[in-house]
Design a protein around this motif. Structure first.
Motif, PDB file in Angstrom:
ATOM      1  N   ARG A   1      14.826   1.528 -14.265  1.00  0.00           N
ATOM      2  CA  ARG A   1      14.434   1.631 -12.975  1.00  0.00           C
ATOM      3  C   ARG A   1      14.580   3.069 -12.927  1.00  0.00           C
ATOM      4  N   TYR A   2      14.213   4.295 -13.406  1.00  0.00           N
ATOM      5  CA  TYR A   2      13.963   5.585 -14.241  1.00  0.00           C
ATOM      6  C   TYR A   2      12.966   6.144 -14.467  1.00  0.00           C
ATOM      7  N   GLY A   3      13.187   5.549 -14.983  1.00  0.00           N
ATOM      8  CA  GLY A   3      11.646   5.310 -15.806  1.00  0.00           C
ATOM      9  C   GLY A   3      10.320   4.689 -14.753  1.00  0.00           C
ATOM     10  N   ILE A   4      10.655   3.584 -13.981  1.00  0.00           N
ATOM     11  CA  ILE A   4       9.746   3.478 -13.173  1.00  0.00           C
ATOM     12  C   ILE A   4       9.833   4.044 -11.284  1.00  0.00           C
ATOM     13  N   ALA A   5      10.420   4.584 -11.486  1.00  0.00           N
ATOM     14  CA  ALA A   5      10.025   6.027 -10.409  1.00  0.00           C
ATOM     15  C   ALA A   5       9.462   6.248 -10.904  1.00  0.00           C
ATOM     16  N   LEU A   6       9.453   7.624 -12.143  1.00  0.00           N
ATOM     17  CA  LEU A   6       8.575   8.016 -13.129  1.00  0.00           C
ATOM     18  C   LEU A   6       6.935   7.893 -12.569  1.00  0.00           C
ATOM     19  N   VAL A   7       6.664   6.525 -13.160  1.00  0.00           N
ATOM     20  CA  VAL A   7       5.501   6.051 -13.212  1.00  0.00           C
ATOM     21  C   VAL A   7       4.974   5.811 -12.098  1.00  0.00           C
ATOM     22  N   LEU A   8       5.481   6.112 -10.789  1.00  0.00           N
ATOM     23  CA  LEU A   8       5.014   5.489  -9.601  1.00  0.00           C
ATOM     24  C   LEU A   8       5.198   6.796  -8.943  1.00  0.00           C
ATOM     25  N   HIS A   9       5.665   8.167  -9.755  1.00  0.00           N
ATOM     26  CA  HIS A   9       5.415   9.512  -9.287  1.00  0.00           C
ATOM     27  C   HIS A   9       4.236   9.740  -9.105  1.00  0.00           C
ATOM     28  N   PHE A  10       3.826   9.973 -11.304  1.00  0.00           N
ATOM     29  CA  PHE A  10       2.309   9.860 -11.206  1.00  0.00           C
ATOM     30  C   PHE A  10       1.555   9.515 -11.043  1.00  0.00           C
ATOM     31  N   CYS A  11       1.645   8.020 -10.127  1.00  0.00           N
ATOM     32  CA  CYS A  11       0.685   7.223  -9.389  1.00  0.00           C
ATOM     33  C   CYS A  11      -0.047   8.032  -8.178  1.00  0.00           C
ATOM     34  N   ASN A  12       1.233   8.201  -7.635  1.00  0.00           N
ATOM     35  CA  ASN A  12       0.952   8.700  -6.543  1.00  0.00           C
ATOM     36  C   ASN A  12       0.493  10.422  -6.209  1.00  0.00           C
ATOM     37  N   PHE A  13       0.835  11.005  -7.807  1.00  0.00           N
ATOM     38  CA  PHE A  13       0.468  12.427  -7.510  1.00  0.00           C
ATOM     39  C   PHE A  13      -1.184  11.858  -7.989  1.00  0.00           C
ATOM     40  N   THR A  14      -2.075  10.885  -8.195  1.00  0.00           N
ATOM     41  CA  THR A  14      -3.141  10.926  -8.721  1.00  0.00           C
ATOM     42  C   THR A  14      -4.413  10.445  -8.195  1.00  0.00           C
ATOM     43  N   THR A  15      -3.065   9.905  -6.737  1.00  0.00           N
ATOM     44  CA  THR A  15      -3.575   9.328  -5.416  1.00  0.00           C
ATOM     45  C   THR A  15      -4.245  10.166  -4.549  1.00  0.00           C
ATOM     46  N   ILE A  16      -2.869  11.183  -4.430  1.00  0.00           N
ATOM     47  CA  ILE A  16      -3.027  12.169  -3.482  1.00  0.00           C
ATOM     48  C   ILE A  16      -4.223  13.334  -3.640  1.00  0.00           C
ATOM     49  N   ALA A  17      -3.709  13.646  -5.187  1.00  0.00           N
ATOM     50  CA  ALA A  17      -4.103  14.632  -5.558  1.00  0.00           C
ATOM     51  C   ALA A  17      -6.123  14.248  -5.364  1.00  0.00           C
ATOM     52  N   GLN A  18      -6.806  13.093  -5.803  1.00  0.00           N
ATOM     53  CA  GLN A  18      -8.249  12.940  -5.699  1.00  0.00           C
ATOM     54  C   GLN A  18      -8.340  12.777  -4.010  1.00  0.00           C
ATOM     55  N   ASN A  19      -7.295  13.009  -3.220  1.00  0.00           N
ATOM     56  CA  ASN A  19      -8.152  12.837  -1.733  1.00  0.00           C
ATOM     57  C   ASN A  19      -7.928  14.276  -1.069  1.00  0.00           C
ATOM     58  N   VAL A  20      -7.306  15.223  -1.502  1.00  0.00           N
ATOM     59  CA  VAL A  20      -6.971  16.766  -1.737  1.00  0.00           C
ATOM     60  C   VAL A  20      -8.028  17.014  -2.448  1.00  0.00           C
ATOM     61  N   ILE A  21      -8.607  17.111  -3.610  1.00  0.00           N
ATOM     62  CA  ILE A  21      -9.592  17.971  -3.767  1.00  0.00           C
ATOM     63  C   ILE A  21     -11.339  17.735  -2.914  1.00  0.00           C
ATOM     64  N   MET A  22     -10.896  16.524  -2.175  1.00  0.00           N
ATOM     65  CA  MET A  22     -12.513  16.338  -1.362  1.00  0.00           C
ATOM     66  C   MET A  22     -12.163  17.159  -0.654  1.00  0.00           C
ATOM     67  N   ASN A  23     -11.091  17.941   0.122  1.00  0.00           N
ATOM     68  CA  ASN A  23     -11.393  18.756   1.137  1.00  0.00           C
ATOM     69  C   ASN A  23     -11.674  19.948  -0.120  1.00  0.00           C
ATOM     70  N   ILE A  24     -11.084  20.415  -1.131  1.00  0.00           N
ATOM     71  CA  ILE A  24     -11.932  21.143  -2.176  1.00  0.00           C
ATOM     72  C   ILE A  24     -12.696  21.823  -2.390  1.00  0.00           C
ATOM     73  N   THR A  25     -13.002  21.349  -2.772  1.00  0.00           N
ATOM     74  CA  THR A  25     -14.473  20.536  -3.059  1.00  0.00           C
ATOM     75  C   THR A  25     -15.744  20.755  -2.038  1.00  0.00           C
ATOM     76  N   MET A  26     -15.267  20.764  -0.647  1.00  0.00           N
ATOM     77  CA  MET A  26     -16.516  19.712   0.090  1.00  0.00           C
ATOM     78  C   MET A  26     -17.188  20.618   0.342  1.00  0.00           C
ATOM     79  N   VAL A  27     -16.380  21.804   0.724  1.00  0.00           N
ATOM     80  CA  VAL A  27     -17.856  23.722   0.886  1.00  0.00           C
ATOM     81  C   VAL A  27     -18.745  23.574  -0.771  1.00  0.00           C
ATOM     82  N   ALA A  28     -18.410  23.498  -2.302  1.00  0.00           N
ATOM     83  CA  ALA A  28     -18.860  23.951  -2.703  1.00  0.00           C
ATOM     84  C   ALA A  28     -20.130  22.059  -2.859  1.00  0.00           C
ATOM     85  N   MET A  29     -19.980  21.605  -2.295  1.00  0.00           N
ATOM     86  CA  MET A  29     -20.980  19.819  -2.725  1.00  0.00           C
ATOM     87  C   MET A  29     -21.984  20.016  -1.982  1.00  0.00           C
ATOM     88  N   VAL A  30     -21.091  20.558  -0.696  1.00  0.00           N
ATOM     89  CA  VAL A  30     -22.896  21.163   1.232  1.00  0.00           C
ATOM     90  C   VAL A  30     -23.480  22.044   0.273  1.00  0.00           C
TER      91      VAL A  30
END
Length: 420
Positions: A38-67
């Protein structure tokens, strides 16, 4: 065993009824915790949430460079003299992506419905949800550096690759329930299934839509999550902008200072889950624990944000307050965000997705409203943004404190259908 039951049957029945939510009466204490399925599953979900939010945050960070790379004449620049109105219009697109992807969080609660013992749900959910904070920290700290050195497309390549790995882990490791899990020990399987026996579920039972829409505890969760997401969205989107425009910190220092609150919040979020479960073992009522965690995650955090405009003389003090505010806000992970598992475990996945979808309106509205306030009043714009945040946060918190519950609702209990 029979003798033990005959000794005090009345006492055992009353204790089972009283502790139905906490479920203290269980179970073999020798079952491993950290080194378990059960804690192994929690850790997998931890990294799934990590990549989900990271990909959204980088939209804000790279917006200046893209434009800048597509339009050299764009108003986007590193100057701290002002904030062009265009920037807020473009930033508004990133939270829309955030609101779309945050719907995956609701699906995780179907896992904890069958994998999470009631007296461990706070820590398991906190471990999983804290991955979002680690994603914010990593994206803010590393995203700008990768964009400057390798180019902004590589930010998406790297974080997208991490997302593919997490997706593969999801398909391999995640199973519907402990019964079908091939790598779980017999003792842990019995531990989980016996702890959930009191929460009788039927996957065939339909969701009573009318009862849900009339449920004040559900609306208190939705409004409370919305007000908390307003706080979180303001911190995620505007911490870099605020530090850069008010304290004139260069982009490299800005990245480090902006990422610092999220790594502290990552630690506090996990610790908060363990603390909530600890309080349950000390005979605190479940609703009391949920409301304490929600109060600590909302009120101090928003109050600290409001105090920022009055501390313009020291960016170190402002960074310390931002860090503390961000860290305290994660205590809601052990409060309002897992409350649906308490009041309607059978329908927790749908209800969490619905409440999360409702609260995801906040990341869409925040850039528009905040951008308008900043453009209309350059001198007191930040103060207006933060006071609005405090008012919305306090309103949602009060509504939750009045109407929030932790008992399984009548409409969420198993019903016997009779046909005439």
């Amino acid at each position: 065993m029979a003798t033990k039951t005959e000794l005090s049957p009345t006492a055992r029945e009353s204790k089972n009824a009283q502790d139905m939510q906490v479920d203290e009466v269980l179970i073999p204490r020798k079952v491993p915790s950290l080194c378990s399925a059960r804690y192994g599953i929690a850790l997998v979900l931890h990294f799934c949430n990590f990549t989900t939010i990271a990909q959204n945050v980088i939209m804000n960070i790279t917006m200046v460079a893209m434009v800048n790379s597509t339009s050299p004449q764009s108003q986007f620049n590193g100057s701290s003299e002002g904030l062009p109105v265009d920037s807020f219009g473009n930033l508004n697109k990133a939270p829309e992506s955030l609101s779309a992807k945050c719907s995956v969080i609701g699906g995780q609660f179907a896992i904890w419905e069958k994998w999470g013992p009631p007296h461990e749900r706070s820590r398991l959910c906190s471990i999983a949800l804290s991955g979002m904070l680690l994603g914010c920290f990593s994206a803010i700290l590393i995203g700008g550096f990768i964009s400057e050195t390798l180019g902004w497309p590589f930010v998406f390549y790297i974080f997208g690759g991490v997302g593919c790995v997490c997706c593969l882990l999801w398909f391999i490791v995640i199973y519907d329930d402990p019964t079908s899990y091939p790598w779980i020990s017999t003792s842990e399987k019995e531990y989980i299934t016996s702890s959930l026996k009191q929460q009788v579920r039927s996957s065939q039972q339909p969701l009573p839509i009318k009862a849900v829409l009339r449920s004040l505890p559900i609306w208190s969760i939705c409004l409370g999550c919305f007000s908390h997401q307003w706080l979180v969205s303001t911190m995620v989107v505007y911490i870099p902008t605020y530090i850069s425009s008010v304290y004139h910190i260069n982009i490299r220092d800005n990245g480090l200072l902006s990422a610092l609150p999220f790594i502290v919040a990552w630690v506090i979020g996990i610790v908060g889950g363990y603390l909530a479960d600890f309080l349950l073992t000390k005979n605190f009522r479940l609703i009391t624990v949920r409301k304490i965690a929600t109060i600590l995650g909302n009120l101090p955090a928003s109050a600290l944000i409001v105090s920022l405009p009055y501390l313009n003389s020291s960016y170190i003090t402002a960074t310390a307050l931002l860090t503390l505010s961000c860290a305290l806000s994660t205590l809601c992970q052990s409060g309002i965000y897992i409350n649906v598992l308490d009041i309607a475990p059978r329908h927790s996945s749908f209800l969490m997705g619905a409440s999360r979808g409702f609260s995801s309106m906040a990341p869409v509205i925040v850039p528009t409203v905040s951008g308008f306030l900043l453009s209309q009043d350059p001198e007191f714009g930040w103060r207006n943004v933060f006071f609005l945040l405090f008012a919305i946060n306090l309103s949602g918190l009060i509504f939750y404190l009045i109407f929030g519950e932790a008992d399984v609702q009548d409409w969420a209990k198993e019903r016997k259908l009779t046909r005439l």
